[in-house]
Enzyme design. Structure first.
Site, PDB file in Angstrom:
ATOM      1  N   ALA A 256       0.794  -1.233   0.000  1.00 45.66           N
ATOM      2  CA  ALA A 256       0.000   0.000   0.000  1.00 45.66           C
ATOM      3  C   ALA A 256       0.826   1.282   0.000  1.00 45.66           C
ATOM      4  O   ALA A 256       0.265   2.362   0.194  1.00 45.66           O
ATOM      5  CB  ALA A 256      -1.019   0.011   1.150  1.00 45.66           C
ATOM      6  N   ALA A 257       2.148   1.173  -0.218  1.00 50.34           N
ATOM      7  CA  ALA A 257       2.941   2.412  -0.314  1.00 50.34           C
ATOM      8  C   ALA A 257       2.450   3.250  -1.497  1.00 50.34           C
ATOM      9  O   ALA A 257       2.351   4.480  -1.405  1.00 50.34           O
ATOM     10  CB  ALA A 257       4.417   2.071  -0.484  1.00 50.34           C
ATOM     11  N   GLY A 258       2.120   2.580  -2.597  1.00 49.98           N
ATOM     12  CA  GLY A 258       1.585   3.302  -3.757  1.00 49.98           C
ATOM     13  C   GLY A 258       0.255   3.959  -3.435  1.00 49.98           C
ATOM     14  O   GLY A 258      -0.066   5.041  -3.943  1.00 49.98           O
ATOM     15  N   ASP A 259      -0.526   3.320  -2.580  1.00 51.38           N
ATOM     16  CA  ASP A 259      -1.822   3.905  -2.193  1.00 51.38           C
ATOM     17  C   ASP A 259      -1.612   5.148  -1.321  1.00 51.38           C
ATOM     18  O   ASP A 259      -2.341   6.132  -1.447  1.00 51.38           O
ATOM     19  CB  ASP A 259      -2.661   2.868  -1.444  1.00 51.38           C
ATOM     20  CG  ASP A 259      -2.969   1.655  -2.318  1.00 51.38           C
ATOM     21  OD1 ASP A 259      -3.061   1.820  -3.542  1.00 51.38           O
ATOM     22  OD2 ASP A 259      -3.104   0.552  -1.757  1.00 51.38           O
TER      23      ASP A 259
HETATM   24  O1  RIB Z   1      -2.197  -1.719  -2.852  1.00 51.36           O
HETATM   25  C1  RIB Z   1      -2.253  -2.622  -1.788  1.00 51.36           C
HETATM   26  C2  RIB Z   1      -3.549  -3.360  -1.806  1.00 51.36           C
HETATM   27  O2  RIB Z   1      -3.585  -4.193  -2.925  1.00 51.36           O
HETATM   28  C3  RIB Z   1      -3.762  -4.274  -0.629  1.00 51.36           C
HETATM   29  O3  RIB Z   1      -4.352  -3.627   0.459  1.00 51.36           O
HETATM   30  C4  RIB Z   1      -4.621  -5.387  -1.211  1.00 51.36           C
HETATM   31  O4  RIB Z   1      -5.931  -5.360  -0.767  1.00 51.36           O
HETATM   32  C5  RIB Z   1      -4.549  -5.196  -2.717  1.00 51.36           C
HETATM   33  O5  RIB Z   1      -5.706  -4.715  -3.203  1.00 51.36           O
END
Ligand code: RIB
Length: 317
Positions: A256-259
């Site tokens: 989730a670093a990209g998120d």
């Molecule tokens: O970007 C990370 C996410 O990718 C995780 O939380 C997982 O759910 C997938 O969707």
């Protein structure tokens, strides 16, 4: 949807089932894990949560199943300040699941089962259409049906919103969708995949990176930000390219670093910041997120990011 959020995320919600391993198993091999945890995740939900932690007024539009995970994910987002009125429940299916392994270097592998995320049809956006049109930034990823991503992008641009398109997980994208984006934000592997290449050896040399990014621009994208993990991010348009370094940190879990990057980028852009300001802010948020385990639990607050940036400026670790 009643309130008027400045950031609208249309995307996935997943329960992340995470096993910690020393190293990833080879095909056919079994390795022992050291720990198992369940974290709230999903690229859409993670980006919404990240943006809310950083002070954004955020709404998420998505779908969960009629199981306990769905209720848990909605509640966690709501507690984090995300407007979840646009998160529906499809009781005929299960909530999205991600099966994740993380190794001792913080790297991960992820298998996603879409479940209810696959039931977010364009028709299901209709009750939230006005919120999408009124938003200043709309964040999209590819863990929901592609036609829904297209419908949301069309609505967003009709209302004058900026569209951040995170092409993850990578999938072939129509030129029309690329052209609806204001900026496309792949990581290096996704960028190569969008150009039809197999998994590249990382890091991709800068010249090749620019050529691949300009390939996307040639297919309609106005601008590309390539997320490069510990190497930061590179902004590419037809005319120019700009590198933004990431502050060095000890990575525990890169999930989730990209998120975190996308959520922070959305907040900064919604506040009217230029990309020169927004990108370092996004890199700092992403760097902080990898120092903690899990997807949503790893997202930093605004105060944490500002304190981190200030400390780095003073030369403190
Ligand atoms: O970007 C990370 C996410 O990718 C995780 O939380 C997982 O759910 C997938 O969707």
């Amino acid at each position: 949807m009643t309130s008027s959020p400045s950031i609208v995320v249309v995307g996935s919600l997943n329960a992340d089932l995470v096993a910690r391993v020393d190293r990833f198993p080879a095909p056919g091999e079994t390795v022992r894990g050291s720990r198992f945890e369940v974290f709230p995740g999903g690229k859409g939900a993670n980006q919404a949560y990240a943006a809310a932690r950083l002070g954004g007024a955020v709404a998420l539009i998505g779908q969960v199943g009629g199981d306990g995970y769905g209720l848990w994910l909605r509640t966690h987002l709501q507690d984090g300040g995300v407007n979840v009125h646009g998160v529906g429940t499809d009781a005929t299916t299960s909530t999205g699941i991600a099966v994740i392994t993380t190794d001792r270097t913080g790297e991960n592998t992820i298998v996603v089962v879409a479940g209810a995320n696959g039931t977010l049809t364009p028709e299901r956006l209709e009750p939230s259409a006005a919120a999408i049109e009124r938003a200043s930034v709309v964040l999209l990823q590819l863990e929901i049906p592609l036609e829904t991503v297209g419908a949301a992008a069309t609505r967003a641009r009709a209302g004058g919103a900026r569209v951040i398109l995170d092409p993850a997980p990578a999938a072939p994208l129509p030129h029309a969708l690329l052209a609806l984006a204001s900026v496309v934000t792949p990581n290096e592997t996704e960028l190569a995949s969008l150009a039809g290449h197999a998994a590249p050896i990382l890091p991709i040399p800068t010249d090749d990176l620019d050529r691949l990014a300009r390939g996307l621009i040639g297919r309609g994208a106005p601008a590309v930000i390539v997320k490069r993990g510990e190497r930061g991010a590179r902004f590419v348009t037809a005319e120019r390219a700009l590198d933004v370094p990431a502050p060095a940190v000890e990575a525990v879990d890169t999930t989730a670093a990209g998120d975190a990057f996308n959520g922070a980028l959305a907040v900064a852009l919604a506040e009217g910041a230029s990309l020169d300001v927004a990108m370092p802010f996004a890199c700092a948020a992403a760097s902080l997120s990898v120092t903690r385990p899990g997807a949503q639990p790893s997202m930093p607050t605004r105060h944490e990011v500002e304190a981190f940036v200030a400390a780095r400026r003073r030369g403190q670790p």
